[in-house]
Design a protein around this motif. Structure first.
Motif, mmCIF file in Angstrom:
data_model
loop_
_atom_site.group_PDB
_atom_site.id
_atom_site.type_symbol
_atom_site.label_atom_id
_atom_site.label_comp_id
_atom_site.label_asym_id
_atom_site.label_seq_id
_atom_site.Cartn_x
_atom_site.Cartn_y
_atom_site.Cartn_z
ATOM 1 N N VAL A 92 19.849 -25.610 -20.779
ATOM 2 C CA VAL A 92 19.624 -24.324 -20.637
ATOM 3 C C VAL A 92 18.074 -23.975 -21.093
ATOM 4 N N ASN A 93 17.541 -23.068 -20.379
ATOM 5 C CA ASN A 93 16.284 -22.524 -20.479
ATOM 6 C C ASN A 93 16.445 -21.560 -21.453
ATOM 7 N N ILE A 94 15.729 -21.497 -22.885
ATOM 8 C CA ILE A 94 16.114 -20.403 -23.790
ATOM 9 C C ILE A 94 14.586 -19.671 -24.189
ATOM 10 N N ASP A 95 13.773 -19.742 -23.150
ATOM 11 C CA ASP A 95 12.470 -18.975 -23.184
ATOM 12 C C ASP A 95 12.807 -17.558 -23.701
ATOM 13 N N HIS A 96 13.982 -16.762 -22.773
ATOM 14 C CA HIS A 96 13.933 -15.488 -23.136
ATOM 15 C C HIS A 96 14.747 -14.980 -24.341
ATOM 16 N N PHE B 18 20.242 -29.529 -13.744
ATOM 17 C CA PHE B 18 19.966 -28.167 -13.460
ATOM 18 C C PHE B 18 18.981 -27.502 -14.611
ATOM 19 N N ASN B 19 17.903 -26.998 -14.464
ATOM 20 C CA ASN B 19 17.327 -26.238 -15.438
ATOM 21 C C ASN B 19 17.518 -24.612 -15.215
ATOM 22 N N ILE B 20 18.408 -23.815 -16.098
ATOM 23 C CA ILE B 20 18.648 -22.720 -15.675
ATOM 24 C C ILE B 20 18.449 -21.830 -17.095
ATOM 25 N N GLY B 21 17.765 -20.786 -16.801
ATOM 26 C CA GLY B 21 17.548 -19.792 -18.091
ATOM 27 C C GLY B 21 17.883 -18.175 -17.765
ATOM 28 N N HIS B 22 16.957 -17.725 -17.041
ATOM 29 C CA HIS B 22 17.234 -16.097 -17.137
ATOM 30 C C HIS B 22 18.564 -15.484 -16.680
ATOM 31 N N ASN B 23 19.172 -16.015 -15.791
ATOM 32 C CA ASN B 23 20.587 -15.909 -15.668
ATOM 33 C C ASN B 23 21.651 -15.775 -16.899
ATOM 34 N N LEU C 88 6.140 -31.333 -16.010
ATOM 35 C CA LEU C 88 4.769 -30.449 -15.537
ATOM 36 C C LEU C 88 5.050 -29.507 -14.445
ATOM 37 N N VAL C 89 4.381 -28.349 -14.953
ATOM 38 C CA VAL C 89 4.480 -27.131 -14.145
ATOM 39 C C VAL C 89 3.211 -26.325 -13.785
ATOM 40 N N PRO C 90 2.918 -25.771 -12.559
ATOM 41 C CA PRO C 90 1.753 -25.054 -12.582
ATOM 42 C C PRO C 90 1.769 -23.953 -13.269
ATOM 43 N N ILE D 96 8.309 -33.590 -12.608
ATOM 44 C CA ILE D 96 7.092 -32.735 -12.173
ATOM 45 C C ILE D 96 8.151 -31.718 -11.341
ATOM 46 N N PHE D 97 7.552 -30.497 -11.653
ATOM 47 C CA PHE D 97 8.234 -29.347 -10.709
ATOM 48 C C PHE D 97 7.513 -29.213 -9.506
ATOM 49 N N ILE D 98 8.163 -29.468 -8.380
ATOM 50 C CA ILE D 98 7.437 -29.302 -7.204
ATOM 51 C C ILE D 98 8.241 -28.692 -5.950
ATOM 52 N N ALA E 80 16.725 -30.019 -10.236
ATOM 53 C CA ALA E 80 16.335 -28.214 -9.557
ATOM 54 C C ALA E 80 16.409 -27.341 -10.396
ATOM 55 N N GLY E 81 15.594 -26.218 -10.245
ATOM 56 C CA GLY E 81 15.948 -25.061 -10.966
ATOM 57 C C GLY E 81 14.920 -24.199 -10.436
ATOM 58 N N HIS E 82 15.130 -23.088 -10.887
ATOM 59 C CA HIS E 82 14.312 -21.720 -10.718
ATOM 60 C C HIS E 82 15.277 -20.633 -9.897
ATOM 61 N N GLY E 83 15.474 -19.504 -10.759
ATOM 62 C CA GLY E 83 16.261 -18.498 -10.075
ATOM 63 C C GLY E 83 17.742 -18.699 -9.671
ATOM 64 N N LEU E 84 18.100 -19.788 -10.512
ATOM 65 C CA LEU E 84 19.636 -20.031 -10.184
ATOM 66 C C LEU E 84 20.493 -19.425 -10.796
ATOM 67 N N THR E 85 21.801 -18.845 -10.190
ATOM 68 C CA THR E 85 22.521 -18.088 -10.648
ATOM 69 C C THR E 85 24.064 -18.415 -10.772
ATOM 70 N N ILE F 131 4.364 -13.701 -13.556
ATOM 71 C CA ILE F 131 5.555 -13.170 -14.268
ATOM 72 C C ILE F 131 6.489 -14.270 -14.743
ATOM 73 N N THR F 132 6.466 -15.334 -13.673
ATOM 74 C CA THR F 132 7.233 -16.640 -13.930
ATOM 75 C C THR F 132 6.752 -17.510 -13.098
ATOM 76 N N THR F 133 6.952 -18.921 -13.198
ATOM 77 C CA THR F 133 6.102 -19.897 -12.498
ATOM 78 C C THR F 133 6.340 -19.705 -11.048
ATOM 79 N N VAL G 250 12.484 -25.452 -22.677
ATOM 80 C CA VAL G 250 11.739 -24.336 -23.022
ATOM 81 C C VAL G 250 9.988 -24.485 -22.466
ATOM 82 N N HIS G 251 9.508 -23.326 -21.945
ATOM 83 C CA HIS G 251 8.198 -23.530 -21.398
ATOM 84 C C HIS G 251 7.139 -23.096 -22.299
ATOM 85 N N LEU G 252 6.337 -23.957 -22.729
ATOM 86 C CA LEU G 252 5.250 -23.590 -23.639
ATOM 87 C C LEU G 252 4.131 -22.943 -22.886
HETATM 88 N N1 PXP Z 1 12.368 -24.675 -13.830
HETATM 89 C C1 PXP Z 1 11.163 -24.412 -14.070
HETATM 90 C C2 PXP Z 1 10.073 -25.583 -13.852
HETATM 91 C C3 PXP Z 1 10.870 -23.413 -14.645
HETATM 92 O O1 PXP Z 1 9.703 -22.984 -14.707
HETATM 93 C C4 PXP Z 1 11.766 -22.208 -14.823
HETATM 94 C C5 PXP Z 1 11.638 -20.897 -15.410
HETATM 95 O O2 PXP Z 1 10.771 -21.000 -16.758
HETATM 96 C C6 PXP Z 1 13.043 -22.694 -14.542
HETATM 97 C C7 PXP Z 1 13.489 -23.734 -14.366
HETATM 98 C C8 PXP Z 1 14.131 -21.650 -14.906
HETATM 99 O O3 PXP Z 1 14.246 -20.618 -14.249
HETATM 100 P P1 PXP Z 1 15.066 -19.341 -14.258
HETATM 101 O O4 PXP Z 1 14.629 -18.687 -15.711
HETATM 102 O O5 PXP Z 1 14.915 -18.386 -13.180
HETATM 103 O O6 PXP Z 1 16.384 -19.796 -14.387
#
Ligand code: PXP
Length: 271
Positions: free
Chosen positions: A29-33, A242-247, A114-116, A153-155, A221-226, A122-124, A65-67
Motif C-alpha cells: 500500500v502506497n501511503i503517500d497521500h 502491486f503498488n497501489i495508493g490513491h484509490n 527507481l522512478v523518473p 525499476i518503474f518502466i 505493476a502499479g499506477h492508477g489501479l483501482t 502531479i504524479t509520476t 512511499v515516494h520520497l
Molecule cells: N508505482 C509507482 C512507481 C508510483 O510512482 C505510484 C504513484 O506514486 C504508484 C505505483 C501508485 O500509484 P497510485 O497512487 O495511482 O495507485
C-alpha cells in the motif's frame, strides 16, 4: 528451515506465515497521500506511522512511499520512522539521484524503486527511460545492491526497456499501468474505444511481464489501479506484486483504512 524474502532478508516466523505457494500477488500500500493531508496543514496528523501499522494489520504485504525531490508529501524523517516501524516490507520510490541514493544507503529500506521525476508533474508520468540513462542507473543500482537493498525499476511495458532493466542489474521491474488505468476511467472508457484500448494495453503488459520473467526479473505493476480495474491485471500470473495508493487512501476516507486495504486484497485475490 530458513525462509528469505525476495530482498534476501531472513524472515521471522510471523512473516514466513505470509509465504504460501498458491498465494496471489502481494499488495504494497502506497501511503503517500496520508502525508499529503498532513502536509496540507504542515502539522502532525494524520500519522503516517499509524497508517503503516493499520495497513499491515489489515494484511498488506508491504508499505510503499515516494520520497519526492520537492518533499511535497513524504519527508526524510518519515522514511527513518517507517524503517523503525514497518515489519513487513518497506519499499521507497525515488529518483536515481545522488541525494536519494545517500538517503537510501543511510536508512536501508527493504527495497528501492527507481522512478523518473519531473518537478511539475502531479504524479509520476510514465516509466523511467532506462535506455537513455543506462550508465547512471546501473551505477546507482550497484551501490544499492552492495548495501543489501533490493532494487526495482518503474518502466513502461516496453520490451526494449525491459532488456535494459536487466542490463543495468535491476532485480525487479514495476510495469507502469497508467495507460491501462486511463482507459478504464469514465463511462466513455468502459463503452467506447477505451474498452478496446484497455484490452490492447493489457496484452502489452502481459507480453512485457512474460519477457521480464523469462529474463529472470520479478514483475510488479502499479499506477492508477483501482478496485474496479485490478482484476484483469491480477489475472496475469507473472505479476507478483502491486503498488497501489490513491484509490485505497481515497476509499479509506469513507470506510476506514483497515477496510479499504482488506477490500483491495480481496479484489487482487479474486482473479
Ligand atoms: N508505482 C509507482 C512507481 C508510483 O510512482 C505510484 C504513484 O506514486 C504508484 C505505483 C501508485 O500509484 P497510485 O497512487 O495511482 O495507485
Amino acid at each position: 528451515m530458513n525462509i528469505y524474502h525476495l530482498s534476501g532478508k531472513k524472515l521471522t516466523n510471523d512473516k514466513c506465515s505470509m509465504i504460501n505457494e498458491n498465494m496471489s500477488a502481494k499488495l504494497n500500500v502506497n501511503i503517500d497521500h496520508v502525508a499529503t493531508i498532513r502536509e496540507a496543514r504542515k502539522t502532525i496528523e494524520p500519522s503516517i506511522i499509524t497508517a503503516a501499522v493499520v495497513c499491515e494489520q489489515a494484511g498488506a504485504h508491504g508499505i510503499t512511499v515516494h520520497l519526492r525531490q520537492d518533499r511535497r508529501h513524504i519527508q526524510d524523517r518519515d522514511i527513518e520512522l517507517l524503517r523503525e516501524v514497518v515489519t513487513t516490507y518497506l519499499n521507497v520510490e525515488m529518483a536515481a539521484s545522488e541525494e536519494m541514493l545517500n538517503i537510501a544507503l543511510r536508512t536501508k529500506p527493504d527495497a528501492v524503486s527507481l522512478v523518473p521525476e519531473s518537478p511539475d508533474e502531479i504524479t509520476t508520468e510514465g516509466g523511467l527511460d532506462v535506455i537513455g540513462n543506462f550508465e547512471n542507473i546501473k551505477s546507482v543500482i550497484q551501490k544499492l545492491k552492495d548495501a543489501g537493498i533490493f532494487v526495482s525499476i518503474f518502466i513502461d511495458p516496453d520490451l526494449e526497456q525491459i532488456e535494459a532493466a536487466k542490463g543495468v542489474g535491476a532485480q525487479q521491474v514495476e510495469l507502469c499501468t497508467a495507460e491501462y488505468a486511463e482507459m478504464t476511467l469514465s463511462a466513455r472508457a468502459a463503452h467506447g474505444e477505451g474498452a478496446e484500448k484497455a484490452k490492447a494495453e493489457i496484452e502489452r503488459i502481459k507480453n512485457a511481464a512474460e519477457r521480464a520473467k523469462n529474463l529472470g526479473l520479478i514483475v510488479a505493476a502499479g499506477h492508477g489501479l483501482t478496485y474496479r480495474n485490478i482484476a484483469a491485471l491480477a489475472a496475469v500470473p507473472e505479476i507478483t506484486e502491486f503498488n497501489i495508493g490513491h484509490n485505497i487512501i481515497s476509499r479509506s476516507v469513507f470506510v476506514g483504512l483497515n477496510q479499504a486495504v482488506k477490500e483491495m486484497i480481496e479484489a487482487v485475490n479474486q482473479s
